[in-house]
Scaffold this motif. Structure first.
Motif, PDB file in Angstrom:
ATOM      1  N   SER A  28       0.832  -1.203   0.000  1.00 42.23           N
ATOM      2  CA  SER A  28       0.000   0.000   0.000  1.00 42.23           C
ATOM      3  C   SER A  28       0.865   1.250   0.000  1.00 42.23           C
ATOM      4  O   SER A  28       2.013   1.237   0.452  1.00 42.23           O
ATOM      5  CB  SER A  28      -0.915   0.009   1.227  1.00 42.23           C
ATOM      6  N   CYS A  29       0.284   2.328  -0.501  1.00 44.42           N
ATOM      7  CA  CYS A  29       1.018   3.590  -0.590  1.00 44.42           C
ATOM      8  C   CYS A  29       0.115   4.752  -0.195  1.00 44.42           C
ATOM      9  O   CYS A  29      -1.024   4.847  -0.653  1.00 44.42           O
ATOM     10  CB  CYS A  29       1.534   3.794  -2.014  1.00 44.42           C
ATOM     11  N   GLU A  31      -0.140   8.645  -0.556  1.00 38.95           N
ATOM     12  CA  GLU A  31       0.430   9.689  -1.398  1.00 38.95           C
ATOM     13  C   GLU A  31       0.410  11.053  -0.702  1.00 38.95           C
ATOM     14  O   GLU A  31      -0.426  11.319   0.159  1.00 38.95           O
ATOM     15  CB  GLU A  31      -0.338   9.773  -2.720  1.00 38.95           C
ATOM     16  N   LYS A  57      -4.543   5.524   1.759  1.00 45.45           N
ATOM     17  CA  LYS A  57      -4.079   4.362   0.996  1.00 45.45           C
ATOM     18  C   LYS A  57      -4.654   4.358  -0.419  1.00 45.45           C
ATOM     19  O   LYS A  57      -5.280   3.398  -0.865  1.00 45.45           O
ATOM     20  CB  LYS A  57      -4.453   3.068   1.732  1.00 45.45           C
ATOM     21  N   SER A  60      -1.564   1.477  -4.849  1.00 47.51           N
ATOM     22  CA  SER A  60      -1.008   0.160  -4.560  1.00 47.51           C
ATOM     23  C   SER A  60      -0.007  -0.211  -5.641  1.00 47.51           C
ATOM     24  O   SER A  60      -0.151   0.192  -6.803  1.00 47.51           O
ATOM     25  CB  SER A  60      -2.128  -0.889  -4.502  1.00 47.51           C
ATOM     26  N   ASP A  78       5.763  -0.604 -10.222  1.00 48.99           N
ATOM     27  CA  ASP A  78       4.624   0.306 -10.101  1.00 48.99           C
ATOM     28  C   ASP A  78       3.973   0.555 -11.463  1.00 48.99           C
ATOM     29  O   ASP A  78       4.157   1.614 -12.072  1.00 48.99           O
ATOM     30  CB  ASP A  78       5.066   1.631  -9.476  1.00 48.99           C
ATOM     31  N   TYR A 115      13.362   6.456  -4.803  1.00 48.00           N
ATOM     32  CA  TYR A 115      12.820   5.557  -3.787  1.00 48.00           C
ATOM     33  C   TYR A 115      13.948   5.172  -2.832  1.00 48.00           C
ATOM     34  O   TYR A 115      14.988   4.665  -3.273  1.00 48.00           O
ATOM     35  CB  TYR A 115      12.262   4.281  -4.417  1.00 48.00           C
ATOM     36  N   TRP A 127       9.005   7.536  -1.267  1.00 53.48           N
ATOM     37  CA  TRP A 127       8.974   7.778  -2.719  1.00 53.48           C
ATOM     38  C   TRP A 127       8.852   9.288  -2.918  1.00 53.48           C
ATOM     39  O   TRP A 127       7.860   9.895  -2.536  1.00 53.48           O
ATOM     40  CB  TRP A 127       7.799   7.021  -3.329  1.00 53.48           C
ATOM     41  N   SER A 143       5.643  10.468  -0.859  1.00 50.71           N
ATOM     42  CA  SER A 143       4.668   9.430  -0.547  1.00 50.71           C
ATOM     43  C   SER A 143       5.378   8.324   0.221  1.00 50.71           C
ATOM     44  O   SER A 143       6.605   8.182   0.139  1.00 50.71           O
ATOM     45  CB  SER A 143       4.043   8.873  -1.831  1.00 50.71           C
ATOM     46  N   ILE A 145       5.425   4.162   1.138  1.00 55.35           N
ATOM     47  CA  ILE A 145       5.007   2.810   0.757  1.00 55.35           C
ATOM     48  C   ILE A 145       5.281   1.879   1.936  1.00 55.35           C
ATOM     49  O   ILE A 145       6.418   1.807   2.423  1.00 55.35           O
ATOM     50  CB  ILE A 145       5.794   2.327  -0.475  1.00 55.35           C
TER      51      ILE A 145
END
Length: 279
Positions: A28-29, A31, A57, A60, A78, A115, A127, A143, A145
């Motif tokens: 999950s990410c 942002e 979230k 993804s 990604d 990253y 990120w 963001s 992750i």
């Protein structure tokens, strides 16, 4: 879309390399995080499972933990953001760490990604997106992750969240991952202002980009000839028939021109944005 693309890429890897695919998992990410330390602390104090109400979230991707010569790292894929490479994130940031790379370089904006494992917690990857526009200061967006464990609720959370997102797109990529054709539009409260941008590759390495009122597509049989010409060029690059694309545009027009429906969508989107504003 990012969830289905992440699942699809793992599925395709499994067809060719089933043993390798077992090591990939969805992650999950979050942002546009403003305060990384506070966000990580919130997640780790409550544990990620119970920090949910304050998290969004909205993205993804796919990850795999790796060890290179005894050195730990994570490989990230990604497809949702059209990253046309496997990104290697080494804990010590030494080879084969990917580092900064150019994601897109257009006349109006250059986007670069980086990253790294977060210095707040090895459970997260930071990120960073660096945006450079002519004559303007560079902008950065961060963001986070979460890579400590698989993302088990991607459909329940990320897909549902994105259903009411106020910016929509349908994109096609070439073999190198470059976005070469598609459409995008903001969901706006006033139906009279609803517009869509169509773009596609043309001759001599040029790209056509045109903006149209959605009202032009309300009846697929009454679309003006000059607009149909753009659909005719765009459709094959989206791997669609022209009639199929025209029907899709008509369906989209029905949705974005429905004031009551759009009002509900934007209210839900705004509520989610407000709930996660502290991130």
């Amino acid at each position: 879309m990012c969830v289905s693309l992440a699942m699809e890429i793992v599925s395709r890897i499994a067809e060719q390399h089933p043993q390798l695919a077992k090591h990939f998992f969805l992650v999950s990410c979050e942002e546009a995080v403003e305060e990384a330390e506070a966000y990580v602390l919130q997640c780790e104090e409550k544990d990620i499972e119970h920090a949910g109400p304050g998290l969004e979230k909205e993205h993804s991707m796919v990850a795999m933990k790796i060890v290179v010569g005894g050195r730990e790292g994570v490989m990230v894929l990604d497809p949702g953001y059209h990253v046309a490479r496997a990104v290697t994130v080494m804990k010590d940031q030494c080879y084969p760490h990917t580092g900064w790379f150019t994601q897109s370089d257009e006349p109006h904006c250059k986007r670069e990604y980086s990253y790294v494992l977060s210095h707040h917690s090895a459970n997260f990857i930071t990120w960073t997106e660096r945006m450079t526009r002519p004559g303007k200061p560079q902008q950065f967006e961060m963001s986070l992750i979460y890579v400590e464990q698989p993302y088990r609720t991607a459909i329940d959370v990320t897909v549902r969240r994105n259903l009411v997102y106020n910016f929509r797109s349908l994109l096609s990529r070439d073999a190198k991952g470059r976005v070469c054709a598609g459409m995008y539009f903001p969901v706006v409260p006033n139906p009279a202002d609803a517009q869509v941008t169509l773009f596609y590759d043309s001759v001599n390495d040029t790209q056509v980009k045109q903006k149209f009122k959605f009202s032009l597509f309300k009846d697929p049989l009454m679309i003006p000839e000059n607009v149909l010409a753009h659909l005719e060029n765009l459709a094959p690059q989206l791997r669609m028939e022209q009639s199929e694309l025209a029907t899709l545009m008509g369906d989209l027009a029905d949705s974005v021109l429905d004031g009551d429906f759009v009002k509900q969508v934007l209210e839900i989107n705004n509520s989610i944005t407000e709930m996660s504003a502290d991130n």
